[in-house]
Design an enzyme around this catalytic site. Structure first.
Site, PDB file in Angstrom:
ATOM      1  N   LYS A  13      37.031  44.899  43.391  1.00 15.24           N
ATOM      2  CA  LYS A  13      35.938  45.842  43.446  1.00 15.24           C
ATOM      3  C   LYS A  13      34.885  45.534  42.383  1.00 15.24           C
ATOM      4  O   LYS A  13      33.764  46.011  42.454  1.00 15.24           O
ATOM      5  CB  LYS A  13      36.475  47.267  43.210  1.00 15.24           C
ATOM      6  CG  LYS A  13      37.544  47.693  44.168  1.00 15.24           C
ATOM      7  CD  LYS A  13      38.149  49.038  43.659  1.00 15.24           C
ATOM      8  CE  LYS A  13      39.436  49.310  44.405  1.00 15.24           C
ATOM      9  NZ  LYS A  13      40.157  50.454  43.807  1.00 15.24           N
ATOM     10  N   ASP A  60      32.527  39.515  38.747  1.00 19.64           N
ATOM     11  CA  ASP A  60      31.977  40.339  37.658  1.00 19.64           C
ATOM     12  C   ASP A  60      32.104  39.655  36.301  1.00 19.64           C
ATOM     13  O   ASP A  60      31.174  39.634  35.504  1.00 19.64           O
ATOM     14  CB  ASP A  60      32.655  41.724  37.635  1.00 19.64           C
ATOM     15  CG  ASP A  60      34.174  41.662  37.680  1.00 19.64           C
ATOM     16  OD1 ASP A  60      34.756  40.557  37.751  1.00 19.64           O
ATOM     17  OD2 ASP A  60      34.801  42.741  37.654  1.00 19.64           O
ATOM     18  N   ASP A  80      37.309  35.615  32.477  1.00 23.85           N
ATOM     19  CA  ASP A  80      38.011  35.827  31.220  1.00 23.85           C
ATOM     20  C   ASP A  80      38.882  34.591  30.962  1.00 23.85           C
ATOM     21  O   ASP A  80      38.404  33.597  30.421  1.00 23.85           O
ATOM     22  CB  ASP A  80      38.809  37.126  31.366  1.00 23.85           C
ATOM     23  CG  ASP A  80      39.551  37.522  30.114  1.00 23.85           C
ATOM     24  OD1 ASP A  80      39.075  37.200  29.020  1.00 23.85           O
ATOM     25  OD2 ASP A  80      40.607  38.171  30.233  1.00 23.85           O
ATOM     26  N   LYS A 124      33.309  35.184  29.431  1.00 23.57           N
ATOM     27  CA  LYS A 124      34.015  35.320  28.136  1.00 23.57           C
ATOM     28  C   LYS A 124      34.613  33.967  27.791  1.00 23.57           C
ATOM     29  O   LYS A 124      35.819  33.752  27.950  1.00 23.57           O
ATOM     30  CB  LYS A 124      35.172  36.321  28.290  1.00 23.57           C
ATOM     31  CG  LYS A 124      34.878  37.754  27.968  1.00 23.57           C
ATOM     32  CD  LYS A 124      36.176  38.559  28.003  1.00 23.57           C
ATOM     33  CE  LYS A 124      35.935  40.035  27.807  1.00 23.57           C
ATOM     34  NZ  LYS A 124      37.160  40.831  28.082  1.00 23.57           N
ATOM     35  N   ARG A 132      33.768  52.340  36.638  1.00 23.42           N
ATOM     36  CA  ARG A 132      33.059  51.364  37.471  1.00 23.42           C
ATOM     37  C   ARG A 132      31.635  51.810  37.800  1.00 23.42           C
ATOM     38  O   ARG A 132      30.751  50.983  38.004  1.00 23.42           O
ATOM     39  CB  ARG A 132      33.791  51.158  38.805  1.00 23.42           C
ATOM     40  CG  ARG A 132      35.112  50.431  38.692  1.00 23.42           C
ATOM     41  CD  ARG A 132      35.559  50.009  40.082  1.00 23.42           C
ATOM     42  NE  ARG A 132      36.965  49.654  40.166  1.00 23.42           N
ATOM     43  CZ  ARG A 132      37.465  48.454  39.870  1.00 23.42           C
ATOM     44  NH1 ARG A 132      36.660  47.506  39.445  1.00 23.42           N
ATOM     45  NH2 ARG A 132      38.755  48.212  39.987  1.00 23.42           N
TER      46      ARG A 132
HETATM   47  P1  IMP Z   1      40.548  36.003  34.680  1.00 22.99           P
HETATM   48  O1  IMP Z   1      41.421  35.551  35.792  1.00 22.99           O
HETATM   49  O2  IMP Z   1      41.314  36.147  33.406  1.00 22.99           O
HETATM   50  O3  IMP Z   1      39.316  35.178  34.501  1.00 22.99           O
HETATM   51  O4  IMP Z   1      40.188  37.479  34.991  1.00 22.99           O
HETATM   52  C1  IMP Z   1      39.084  37.899  35.641  1.00 22.99           C
HETATM   53  C2  IMP Z   1      39.264  39.361  36.024  1.00 22.99           C
HETATM   54  O5  IMP Z   1      39.820  40.101  34.930  1.00 22.99           O
HETATM   55  C3  IMP Z   1      37.944  40.009  36.312  1.00 22.99           C
HETATM   56  O6  IMP Z   1      37.627  39.941  37.671  1.00 22.99           O
HETATM   57  C4  IMP Z   1      38.173  41.440  35.862  1.00 22.99           C
HETATM   58  O7  IMP Z   1      38.701  42.210  36.932  1.00 22.99           O
HETATM   59  C5  IMP Z   1      39.224  41.365  34.793  1.00 22.99           C
HETATM   60  N1  IMP Z   1      38.650  41.472  33.438  1.00 22.99           N
HETATM   61  C6  IMP Z   1      38.612  40.520  32.486  1.00 22.99           C
HETATM   62  N2  IMP Z   1      38.023  40.968  31.363  1.00 22.99           N
HETATM   63  C7  IMP Z   1      37.669  42.234  31.626  1.00 22.99           C
HETATM   64  C8  IMP Z   1      36.985  43.241  30.838  1.00 22.99           C
HETATM   65  O8  IMP Z   1      36.574  43.069  29.676  1.00 22.99           O
HETATM   66  N3  IMP Z   1      36.802  44.444  31.468  1.00 22.99           N
HETATM   67  C9  IMP Z   1      37.218  44.695  32.732  1.00 22.99           C
HETATM   68  N4  IMP Z   1      37.849  43.790  33.486  1.00 22.99           N
HETATM   69  C10 IMP Z   1      38.077  42.570  32.940  1.00 22.99           C
HETATM   70 MG    MG Z   2      37.797  41.650  39.005  1.00 22.88          MG
END
Ligand code: IMP
Ligand code: MG
Length: 179
Positions: free
Chosen positions: A42, A99, A102, A130, A164
């Site tokens: 979402k 969005d 990370d 990030k 959200r």
């Molecule tokens: P990744 O697989 O670690 O890159 O995670 C990405 C997902 O983690 C994003 O689509 C978000 O849903 C969630 N996410 C990572 N950091 C944040 C944050 O600071 N706030 C909210 N959701 C986050």
């Molecule tokens: Mg997400």
């Protein structure tokens, strides 16, 4: 609600201005190409809705639901496809809209998954990046802003499904998620 936010990182105006720039860039880069924008629900609902309104070339849109986080602020490392796109992407140019990146695990795995369907190309756009937290060798083709290593919410981003709908992006007070 507003009391749970430590500070505003990106205002509504800043978000809109940057997304308009990205829309203009994408309109130029994909001119004459068959482009499918895939928003990841979402979290990317807001950025996808604003981005597509600033794209001036013909496009198609679709959405996926993928999950890697649960209700925690730390990634689990697993990506599960909960809702797939409903169109064939063979020979289409696909742009995934997310969005935030990370650890990078979600988009790294998702791109790999979609590449098996033989699209003409797959690129990724994320509103927030990030970089410090990256665990896999994955970088987006387009991004809106660098994001500090804080947990952020608003403009689609949640903590335990809340916040959200905030029109801006802010840093959540740590006491909210360490409770
Ligand atoms: P990744 O697989 O670690 O890159 O995670 C990405 C997902 O983690 C994003 O689509 C978000 O849903 C969630 N996410 C990572 N950091 C944040 C944050 O600071 N706030 C909210 N959701 C986050
Ligand atoms: Mg997400």
């Amino acid at each position: 609600m507003r009391n749970d936010i430590e500070r505003v990182l990106f205002s509504e105006e800043e978000l809109h201005a940057r997304i308009r720039e990205l829309g203009a860039q994408i309109s130029k880069d994909y001119e004459g190409k068959d482009l499918l924008i895939v928003g990841i629900l979402k979290g990317a609902v807001m950025v996808t809705a604003d981005l597509i309104r600033s794209i001036s070339i013909p496009i198609n849109i679709d959405f996926m639901v993928v999950s890697s986080y649960g209700n925690s602020t730390e990634t689990s490392g697993n990506v599960e496809i909960k809702k797939d796109i409903s169109v064939d992407i063979r020979d289409k140019h696909v742009l995934i809209v997310e969005d935030i990146i990370d650890t990078g695990v979600t988009l790294y795995n998702l791109k790999d998954f979609l590449l098996k369907r033989n699209p003409a190309s797959i690129k990724t756009l994320t509103l927030l990046e990030k970089k410090e937290r990256r665990q896999v060798d994955f970088y987006p083709d387009y991004y809106g802003f660098d994001c500090p290593n804080d947990f952020v919410v608003g403009y689609g981003l949640d903590y335990a499904e809340n916040y959200r709908h905030l029109p801006f992006i802010g840093v959540l007070k740590p006491e909210i998620y360490s409770k």
